[in-house]
Design a protein around this motif. Sequence first.
Motif, PDB file in Angstrom:
ATOM      1  N   GLN A   1      40.259 -49.311 -17.537  1.00  0.00           N
ATOM      2  CA  GLN A   1      39.959 -48.494 -16.362  1.00  0.00           C
ATOM      3  C   GLN A   1      40.768 -47.203 -16.390  1.00  0.00           C
ATOM      4  O   GLN A   1      40.225 -46.100 -16.228  1.00  0.00           O
ATOM      5  N   HIS A   2      42.055 -47.346 -16.630  1.00  0.00           N
ATOM      6  CA  HIS A   2      42.928 -46.176 -16.598  1.00  0.00           C
ATOM      7  C   HIS A   2      42.576 -45.214 -17.730  1.00  0.00           C
ATOM      8  O   HIS A   2      42.568 -43.995 -17.539  1.00  0.00           O
TER       9      HIS A   2
ATOM     10  N   PHE B   1      39.721 -44.759 -19.131  1.00  0.00           N
ATOM     11  CA  PHE B   1      38.475 -44.077 -18.794  1.00  0.00           C
ATOM     12  C   PHE B   1      38.732 -42.965 -17.780  1.00  0.00           C
ATOM     13  O   PHE B   1      38.217 -41.842 -17.922  1.00  0.00           O
ATOM     14  N   HIS B   2      39.545 -43.263 -16.792  1.00  0.00           N
ATOM     15  CA  HIS B   2      39.882 -42.230 -15.809  1.00  0.00           C
ATOM     16  C   HIS B   2      40.602 -41.061 -16.468  1.00  0.00           C
ATOM     17  O   HIS B   2      40.360 -39.891 -16.135  1.00  0.00           O
ATOM     18  N   LYS B   3      41.488 -41.368 -17.410  1.00  0.00           N
ATOM     19  CA  LYS B   3      42.199 -40.299 -18.108  1.00  0.00           C
ATOM     20  C   LYS B   3      41.239 -39.405 -18.867  1.00  0.00           C
ATOM     21  O   LYS B   3      41.404 -38.180 -18.903  1.00  0.00           O
TER      22      LYS B   3
ATOM     23  N   MET C   1      38.095 -38.793 -18.157  1.00  0.00           N
ATOM     24  CA  MET C   1      37.376 -37.935 -17.212  1.00  0.00           C
ATOM     25  C   MET C   1      38.291 -36.827 -16.701  1.00  0.00           C
ATOM     26  O   MET C   1      37.883 -35.669 -16.600  1.00  0.00           O
ATOM     27  N   SER C   2      39.515 -37.191 -16.384  1.00  0.00           N
ATOM     28  CA  SER C   2      40.460 -36.197 -15.882  1.00  0.00           C
ATOM     29  C   SER C   2      40.734 -35.138 -16.936  1.00  0.00           C
ATOM     30  O   SER C   2      40.852 -33.948 -16.630  1.00  0.00           O
ATOM     31  N   ARG C   3      40.832 -35.569 -18.181  1.00  0.00           N
ATOM     32  CA  ARG C   3      41.091 -34.630 -19.271  1.00  0.00           C
ATOM     33  C   ARG C   3      39.954 -33.621 -19.397  1.00  0.00           C
ATOM     34  O   ARG C   3      40.182 -32.444 -19.670  1.00  0.00           O
ATOM     35  N   GLU C   4      38.737 -34.107 -19.174  1.00  0.00           N
ATOM     36  CA  GLU C   4      37.585 -33.197 -19.222  1.00  0.00           C
ATOM     37  C   GLU C   4      37.682 -32.164 -18.100  1.00  0.00           C
ATOM     38  O   GLU C   4      37.386 -30.981 -18.302  1.00  0.00           O
ATOM     39  N   ILE C   5      38.135 -32.584 -16.939  1.00  0.00           N
ATOM     40  CA  ILE C   5      38.308 -31.640 -15.827  1.00  0.00           C
ATOM     41  C   ILE C   5      39.362 -30.595 -16.181  1.00  0.00           C
ATOM     42  O   ILE C   5      39.162 -29.393 -15.972  1.00  0.00           O
ATOM     43  N   VAL C   6      40.473 -31.049 -16.745  1.00  0.00           N
ATOM     44  CA  VAL C   6      41.543 -30.121 -17.114  1.00  0.00           C
ATOM     45  C   VAL C   6      41.061 -29.160 -18.198  1.00  0.00           C
ATOM     46  O   VAL C   6      41.351 -27.956 -18.154  1.00  0.00           O
TER      47      VAL C   6
END
Lengths: 272, 272
Positions: free
Chosen positions: A164-165, A167-169, A171-176
């Motif tokens: 889970q974590h 996967f969230h990382k 997605m967050s990396r894509e935002i950054v």
Amino acid sequence: MLNQSAPMSEVTVTEPATPPSASLGERRASMPSAMKLDSFKVACSSCNLRELCLPVGLSQPQLVHLDSLVGARKSIKRGDALFHTGDPFKSVYAVRTGFFKTRISSEDGRDQVTGFQMAGELLGLDGISTDRHACDAIALEDSQVCVIPYGQLEDLSREFSDLQHQFHKIMSREIVRDHGVMLLLGSMRAEERLAAFLLNLTQRLHARGFSASALVLRMTREEIGSYLGLKLETVSRTFSKFQDEGLLEVKQRDIRITDEAGLRALVNSVRC
Amino acid sequence: MLNQSAPMSEVTVTEPATPPSASLGERRASMPSAMKLDSFKVACSSCNLRELCLPVGLSQPQLVHLDSLVGARKSIKRGDALFHTGDPFKSVYAVRTGFFKTRISSEDGRDQVTGFQMAGELLGLDGISTDRHACDAIALEDSQVCVIPYGQLEDLSREFSDLQHQFHKIMSREIVRDHGVMLLLGSMRAEERLAAFLLNLTQRLHARGFSASALVLRMTREEIGSYLGLKLETVSRTFSKFQDEGLLEVKQRDIRITDEAGLRALVNSVRC
DNA sequence: CGTTTGCTTGACAGCATTCAACGTTGGTGG
DNA sequence: CCACCAACGTTGAATGCTGTCAAGCAAACG
């Protein structure tokens, strides 16, 4: 700031590095036709991309569960789409071999390349938002992806917090990453944009075991220009300028960086 | 294509709409000092933003669990930061009242506004990537946010798939929004950018019960310019031009849209 | 009421685009 | 095998949009 999809850490795959002049994708004579679902599956637990891909940080037992999730590979021929805008969203995809671009189009026909994806990077995250894909993903060379059914990924994420974590990382990396591209598009001049682009590409290739100083571009000048908010002529001119200044050797799509420090200085320079 | 953080659906809050000339944030005389953790909590289940925020689509029983997760509110004074680049990442934040900008800075001091956030929108998702925040979040007016401890959000997401899915949708929506901004920055001219920006703002305000034709800008010309990749003088000139053409009435930060169709036509027009 | 900050407007300069011509490469079919 | 064609890339000249610099004005704040 402009570090893109690639993991920040300096991971090197265990596989021996292929020379950068070789294709990033497999060039088997018996390449199956486009979009064919290969019958065999590939275990994440034995994949040489596991340090660059979704499995980062998972333990061996967890990896076995992930193996059950990842479906068959899918082959996409150069020029074909993995998915189109508006397609129903069912899965995310991990690039196994090859190279992709993603692009969005406005109503009046302008389009914008939003990213280039190489081995180990995920495609399709945009689709979660509305259950339909929000961009086109086009293979820039014959490629293979691992199909990860999204529903199952959510299910497994609820069982394993590490997954889970991770996967969230991602997605967050894509935002950054996207915010870094905004900085590039919003405040850099042509030379700075191209220099940042080349440094980002080589960094990601280096993390995959390729040379940090030589690369073969998989995309056209027009695609680079679309990504960087420039016209193809400007990209071409800037390549020539870099060559004249001794920063690069440019021979069509073969690029050799001869002065990395010089490129880096360009990116960090204040607008003069 | 340029739809931003706002939900796509035309949700209207049950609360009576405040006139757009009123502040989006509360202007209580006894506003607590910046960053103070208010002692009282606010239940998501009774929050009038629940149709615009993280709780979208959750059932009443699920909402009760979410209530236990969301910590106290935090007040941030105009000009103060909710978090800075490099701060340890512990929580995400939901804007309850007020207005924020996020910005990133390059080493050489240039900075880029990456977004404006209003009530119901989430802040801090960039921090998941590296456990540290990757941007600054600055309040553009006195604001309040709900603090959502990220670890607990992950825990609860593993229990309730609806919450998990909603959270993923919000992250995905941010990615799609960012790609829209890339299109704007990469291929639009100044007029198109400003028109798209205004239409996006009014759409999001309208979803919150405000007028679709009148708005009060919470940011300076310089901040608009940074977001749109333009200089403040260009923003100012373009506002004046829109006014001359009868598209807007501009009085400093008070904007009235007098020809929405005209604005819309600008965004969709091909570069002539 | 004075100072600071933000906004507007003008004149000019510069960088990227546009339009155009030509060169190169790779694939296809005669 | 070679010729041809289409796609891609390079380069030049001119235009124009946006940036830069500067001055003056308006609003906000203490």
